[in-house]
Motif scaffolding. Sequence first.
Motif, PDB file in Angstrom:
ATOM      1  N   THR A 135       0.848  -1.205   0.000  1.00  0.00           N
ATOM      2  CA  THR A 135       0.000   0.000   0.000  1.00  0.00           C
ATOM      3  C   THR A 135       0.877   1.246   0.000  1.00  0.00           C
ATOM      4  OG1 THR A 135      -1.731  -1.172   1.235  1.00  0.00           O
ATOM      5  CG2 THR A 135      -1.818   1.239   1.237  1.00  0.00           C
ATOM      6  N   LYS A 136       1.895   1.255   0.851  1.00  0.00           N
ATOM      7  CA  LYS A 136       2.809   2.396   0.909  1.00  0.00           C
ATOM      8  C   LYS A 136       3.520   2.603  -0.422  1.00  0.00           C
ATOM      9  CE  LYS A 136       3.845   1.979   5.864  1.00  0.00           C
ATOM     10  NZ  LYS A 136       4.927   1.726   6.845  1.00  0.00           N
ATOM     11  N   ALA A 137       3.937   1.513  -1.038  1.00  0.00           N
ATOM     12  CA  ALA A 137       4.667   1.618  -2.312  1.00  0.00           C
ATOM     13  C   ALA A 137       3.786   2.251  -3.389  1.00  0.00           C
ATOM     14  CB  ALA A 137       5.137   0.236  -2.743  1.00  0.00           C
ATOM     15  N   THR A 138       2.519   1.811  -3.459  1.00  0.00           N
ATOM     16  CA  THR A 138       1.613   2.375  -4.465  1.00  0.00           C
ATOM     17  C   THR A 138       1.325   3.843  -4.174  1.00  0.00           C
ATOM     18  OG1 THR A 138       0.576   0.205  -4.724  1.00  0.00           O
ATOM     19  CG2 THR A 138      -0.619   2.092  -5.599  1.00  0.00           C
ATOM     20  N   LEU A 139       1.141   4.194  -2.881  1.00  0.00           N
ATOM     21  CA  LEU A 139       0.870   5.581  -2.522  1.00  0.00           C
ATOM     22  C   LEU A 139       2.036   6.490  -2.900  1.00  0.00           C
ATOM     23  CD1 LEU A 139      -0.860   5.168   0.975  1.00  0.00           C
ATOM     24  CD2 LEU A 139      -1.941   5.857  -1.186  1.00  0.00           C
ATOM     25  N   LYS A 140       3.253   6.011  -2.768  1.00  0.00           N
ATOM     26  CA  LYS A 140       4.420   6.810  -3.156  1.00  0.00           C
ATOM     27  C   LYS A 140       4.410   7.127  -4.648  1.00  0.00           C
ATOM     28  CE  LYS A 140       7.625   5.465   0.524  1.00  0.00           C
ATOM     29  NZ  LYS A 140       8.881   4.755   0.864  1.00  0.00           N
ATOM     30  N   GLU A 141       3.846   6.207  -5.422  1.00  0.00           N
ATOM     31  CA  GLU A 141       3.757   6.436  -6.872  1.00  0.00           C
ATOM     32  C   GLU A 141       2.657   7.437  -7.214  1.00  0.00           C
ATOM     33  OE1 GLU A 141       3.025   2.642  -8.582  1.00  0.00           O
ATOM     34  OE2 GLU A 141       4.951   1.782  -7.969  1.00  0.00           O
ATOM     35  N   VAL A 142       1.566   7.427  -6.417  1.00  0.00           N
ATOM     36  CA  VAL A 142       0.394   8.244  -6.734  1.00  0.00           C
ATOM     37  C   VAL A 142       0.513   9.654  -6.171  1.00  0.00           C
ATOM     38  CG1 VAL A 142      -2.113   8.452  -6.453  1.00  0.00           C
ATOM     39  CG2 VAL A 142      -1.073   6.202  -6.822  1.00  0.00           C
ATOM     40  N   LEU A 143       0.969   9.767  -4.941  1.00  0.00           N
ATOM     41  CA  LEU A 143       0.990  11.053  -4.243  1.00  0.00           C
ATOM     42  C   LEU A 143       2.214  11.873  -4.632  1.00  0.00           C
ATOM     43  CD1 LEU A 143      -0.031   9.791  -0.678  1.00  0.00           C
ATOM     44  CD2 LEU A 143      -1.504  10.896  -2.378  1.00  0.00           C
ATOM     45  N   PRO A 144       2.182  13.188  -4.399  1.00  0.00           N
ATOM     46  CA  PRO A 144       3.370  14.016  -4.631  1.00  0.00           C
ATOM     47  C   PRO A 144       4.559  13.502  -3.820  1.00  0.00           C
ATOM     48  CG  PRO A 144       1.446  15.390  -4.240  1.00  0.00           C
ATOM     49  CD  PRO A 144       1.024  13.997  -3.951  1.00  0.00           C
ATOM     50  N   GLU A 145       5.757  13.759  -4.287  1.00  0.00           N
ATOM     51  CA  GLU A 145       6.949  13.189  -3.653  1.00  0.00           C
ATOM     52  C   GLU A 145       7.154  13.700  -2.233  1.00  0.00           C
ATOM     53  OE1 GLU A 145      10.075  16.449  -5.568  1.00  0.00           O
ATOM     54  OE2 GLU A 145      10.192  14.335  -6.124  1.00  0.00           O
ATOM     55  N   TYR A 146       6.548  14.841  -1.901  1.00  0.00           N
ATOM     56  CA  TYR A 146       6.708  15.377  -0.550  1.00  0.00           C
ATOM     57  C   TYR A 146       5.652  14.839   0.428  1.00  0.00           C
ATOM     58  CZ  TYR A 146       3.459  18.615  -2.890  1.00  0.00           C
ATOM     59  OH  TYR A 146       2.458  19.158  -3.649  1.00  0.00           O
ATOM     60  N   ALA A 147       4.773  13.921  -0.029  1.00  0.00           N
ATOM     61  CA  ALA A 147       3.782  13.292   0.846  1.00  0.00           C
ATOM     62  C   ALA A 147       4.356  12.019   1.444  1.00  0.00           C
ATOM     63  CB  ALA A 147       2.510  12.973   0.065  1.00  0.00           C
ATOM     64  N   THR A 148       4.068  11.773   2.718  1.00  0.00           N
ATOM     65  CA  THR A 148       4.544  10.571   3.409  1.00  0.00           C
ATOM     66  C   THR A 148       3.363   9.638   3.643  1.00  0.00           C
ATOM     67  OG1 THR A 148       6.201  11.901   4.543  1.00  0.00           O
ATOM     68  CG2 THR A 148       5.750   9.711   5.450  1.00  0.00           C
ATOM     69  N   PRO A 149       3.423   8.404   3.138  1.00  0.00           N
ATOM     70  CA  PRO A 149       2.271   7.486   3.226  1.00  0.00           C
ATOM     71  C   PRO A 149       2.092   6.855   4.610  1.00  0.00           C
ATOM     72  CG  PRO A 149       4.077   6.418   2.077  1.00  0.00           C
ATOM     73  CD  PRO A 149       4.529   7.818   2.350  1.00  0.00           C
ATOM     74  N   ASN A 150       1.581   7.641   5.546  1.00  0.00           N
ATOM     75  CA  ASN A 150       1.282   7.155   6.889  1.00  0.00           C
ATOM     76  C   ASN A 150      -0.223   7.135   7.107  1.00  0.00           C
ATOM     77  OD1 ASN A 150       4.016   6.962   7.674  1.00  0.00           O
ATOM     78  ND2 ASN A 150       4.072   9.152   8.169  1.00  0.00           N
ATOM     79  N   ASN A 151      -0.635   6.529   8.197  1.00  0.00           N
ATOM     80  CA  ASN A 151      -2.032   6.552   8.633  1.00  0.00           C
ATOM     81  C   ASN A 151      -2.083   7.200  10.010  1.00  0.00           C
ATOM     82  OD1 ASN A 151      -4.780   6.126   8.830  1.00  0.00           O
ATOM     83  ND2 ASN A 151      -4.608   3.968   9.406  1.00  0.00           N
ATOM     84  N   PRO A 152      -2.641   8.418  10.157  1.00  0.00           N
ATOM     85  CA  PRO A 152      -3.419   9.185   9.176  1.00  0.00           C
ATOM     86  C   PRO A 152      -2.536   9.755   8.071  1.00  0.00           C
ATOM     87  CG  PRO A 152      -3.139  10.460  11.177  1.00  0.00           C
ATOM     88  CD  PRO A 152      -2.595   9.105  11.465  1.00  0.00           C
ATOM     89  N   LEU A 153      -3.184  10.001   6.934  1.00  0.00           N
ATOM     90  CA  LEU A 153      -2.460  10.387   5.728  1.00  0.00           C
ATOM     91  C   LEU A 153      -2.755  11.835   5.335  1.00  0.00           C
ATOM     92  CD1 LEU A 153      -0.802   9.628   3.164  1.00  0.00           C
ATOM     93  CD2 LEU A 153      -2.973   8.932   2.119  1.00  0.00           C
ATOM     94  N   ASP A 154      -1.681  12.570   5.091  1.00  0.00           N
ATOM     95  CA  ASP A 154      -1.801  13.895   4.474  1.00  0.00           C
ATOM     96  C   ASP A 154      -1.605  13.702   2.978  1.00  0.00           C
ATOM     97  OD1 ASP A 154      -1.643  16.474   3.554  1.00  0.00           O
ATOM     98  OD2 ASP A 154       0.291  16.923   4.524  1.00  0.00           O
ATOM     99  N   MET A 155      -2.726  13.692   2.225  1.00  0.00           N
ATOM    100  CA  MET A 155      -2.642  13.491   0.773  1.00  0.00           C
ATOM    101  C   MET A 155      -2.081  14.722   0.076  1.00  0.00           C
ATOM    102  SD  MET A 155      -6.162  11.465  -0.197  1.00  0.00           S
ATOM    103  CE  MET A 155      -7.270  12.664   0.523  1.00  0.00           C
ATOM    104  N   THR A 156      -2.101  15.868   0.773  1.00  0.00           N
ATOM    105  CA  THR A 156      -1.736  17.199   0.270  1.00  0.00           C
ATOM    106  C   THR A 156      -2.868  17.751  -0.590  1.00  0.00           C
ATOM    107  OG1 THR A 156      -0.642  16.716  -1.842  1.00  0.00           O
ATOM    108  CG2 THR A 156       0.686  16.459   0.193  1.00  0.00           C
ATOM    109  N   ALA A 157      -2.990  19.042  -0.602  1.00  0.00           N
ATOM    110  CA  ALA A 157      -4.068  19.710  -1.344  1.00  0.00           C
ATOM    111  C   ALA A 157      -3.970  19.470  -2.841  1.00  0.00           C
ATOM    112  CB  ALA A 157      -4.037  21.210  -1.050  1.00  0.00           C
ATOM    113  N   THR A 158      -2.767  19.154  -3.323  1.00  0.00           N
ATOM    114  CA  THR A 158      -2.569  18.932  -4.764  1.00  0.00           C
ATOM    115  C   THR A 158      -3.491  17.840  -5.292  1.00  0.00           C
ATOM    116  OG1 THR A 158      -0.253  19.564  -4.511  1.00  0.00           O
ATOM    117  CG2 THR A 158      -0.850  18.358  -6.510  1.00  0.00           C
TER     118      THR A 158
END
Length: 701
Positions: A332-355
């Motif tokens: 899940t973390k690996a896929t989120l790193k591909e989808v989210l901006p590079e400055y987002a950290t795939p934790n729970n809770p997740l800051d997806m960023t406004a982008t």
Amino acid sequence: MDLGSLLRPKTVAVVGATEKPGFGANACKNLLDSNLGERLYFVNPRRTEVMGKKCFASISAIPEPVDLVVICTPRDTVNAILEEAAAHDCRAAVVYASGYREMGGDGVRAEQELQEVAQKHGIALCGPNCGGFVNNVDQVWAFGLPFYGLSRQSGSIGLIAQSGQICLQLMNVSYMGYSYVISSGNNTIIDAVDYLDFLIEDEQTKVIALYLEGVREPNRFAQALAKAARCRKPVVVLKTGVSDKGRQIAAAHTGSLAGSDAAFNAVFKKFGVIRVNDVEQLLTTSLLFSKLKEPPKNPGLAILNLSGGETAISADLCHLNGIKLPDFAEDTKATLKEVLPEYATPNNPLDMTATVAYDSQAYRKTLRTIMADPSIGMLVLGVNVPETLTPQNQIIHTGVCDGVVNVTQDLGSKPIVVIPSLSGHRDPGLRQKYDAAGVPILPSPHYGFTALKQLTDFLNYNPDEVTLEVAAFSSGVAKSSGSLTTLSEHESKLLLQKYGVPVSHECIATNEKELVHAAATIGYPVVLKIDSPDTPHKTDIGGVKLNITNEDELLAGYKEIIASVKRHKPDARINGVLVQEMLAKGLEAIVGVSRDDQFGPMVLVGLGGVFVEVFKDVALYPVPLTKLEALRMIDSLRAAPLFKGYRGSELLDVDALAKVIVAVGRLAAERKHEIRELDLNPVFVYPKGKGVKVADALIVI
């Protein structure tokens, strides 16, 4: 009694129909808007018509039998109207009039007479001193308060409240949908338990919201809660009477028995009932359970926000509410790193960023990725749904809403909840889209996360793991008869032994010869205690001698105890001196029983010795109970780590302590009419495998 004629009538007569503002006019207006058509009749001998509808001079003049009579007249006219209605084959009534039990004095007599008339004719009566009911399933609105103009949309929440105004407040929330709303008032004939039973069996009702001031028949109440637990229908309760003032107001309001608040808490825990503290919380929690198309398969939550600040706040709120957030799986973390901006950290809770909010494809893929994680049962989205869509916010909020709705249509999708940062109104169009997709918008983080905790607790509750019964008093309130008798310590322990409770090895000595023989039989060191039903606090009067190691000390101690007790309590009945093995020290616990006058015996456990008074760290629970329930009691204590090998200390025999709690619960349940108090303190808890021993015991019957 059958509640069908009351809550699902086909034919209704309003007696006291009027256009004068008040309950009568409100009931007429609401019932005219109902789905009754020509099977609604108005009765008023002084009017030919009301609100354009013909009036009959009496119930007997109505040309067909009537299922329900709605009585809008003063108290002193009600009984005669019920008699006439019964003669016309009517078996249900709503009585709005007040001035009954809630006012005391003459009102108590009036309510007794009302009860006698209704029972004589088998009339299912709602009230008196009530607001009536709303049936949105069949569109029958026998409600005496002006809720026309408010939302009448059918929904899946069944609301029961002794207060008509509480019902009105909750119906005034446009996005809440109800199957039934019942203002039960004084509950003279049909009470909250009957309505609860009805809603538990009603297929249109997914969740029951209950505003409760007290119960009169605790046994039936517990049986209804057990039925709800077995069929996994959530019951959300706002119970007043936490404070002395609250209990006084509840009694003045409806004449109900408020009951012990601690006992209600314990009963609710046993039956998996969700307790809330105010009307907003009742609304939020009921909304959550009603809007979800299906409950999560597991309680694991994922929190997704569009900013770091909201993410930090949600993390803290989860911590404060005891919500444990599972870590995402590595894939899940690996896929989120591909989808989210590079400055987002795939934790729970997740800051997806406004982008991500501006990229609908990335937003949807993020939701789908987290939904696929097996540890996640539900997604919680921090979305600040606006009050109104504007050209400035329309693109982002329409896009986010459409993305969420689209994901809910996926095969195997998991429930989603939206929690904005602040409470407020929401755009009706957006709310309608979210609602249609089974995505509730909760009011605010404070109430939203509290409701989520209650949801996870409900998911973790398993009715098969508890005894779905309480030893309540069948009469509703315990009746005391005779004087109280305190058993001596030895008498108390003999009774406990019959139930398998491990007590200290001991003998009664009434003279020096028996004393010496007892000590030799038990083996030194021993403890000497006065054995008297009149000296419950033995240490305070010099009635205890510890660590007696030889015969000289034994004889001297015996004489000192007898002399001291006679000096302090010359009238005390003395059975003798108790010679007891000197128990090895262990962690001191207390196991006790207190009797609630409604729900019967409650067993308690906590730290014993002096700690019980200092820390007041105890768990209370209804009897009977299972070993698992007893273990959970121990685990709920703030001191629970002390039983589990805190900071390198030995793991204690909590299983043995749990068995004592179960045995004491069985004793208390079987002898509920006899035992008033029971106190085992201290109970020494030894390392795992070495059991427990009761050092002192007191039973009052």
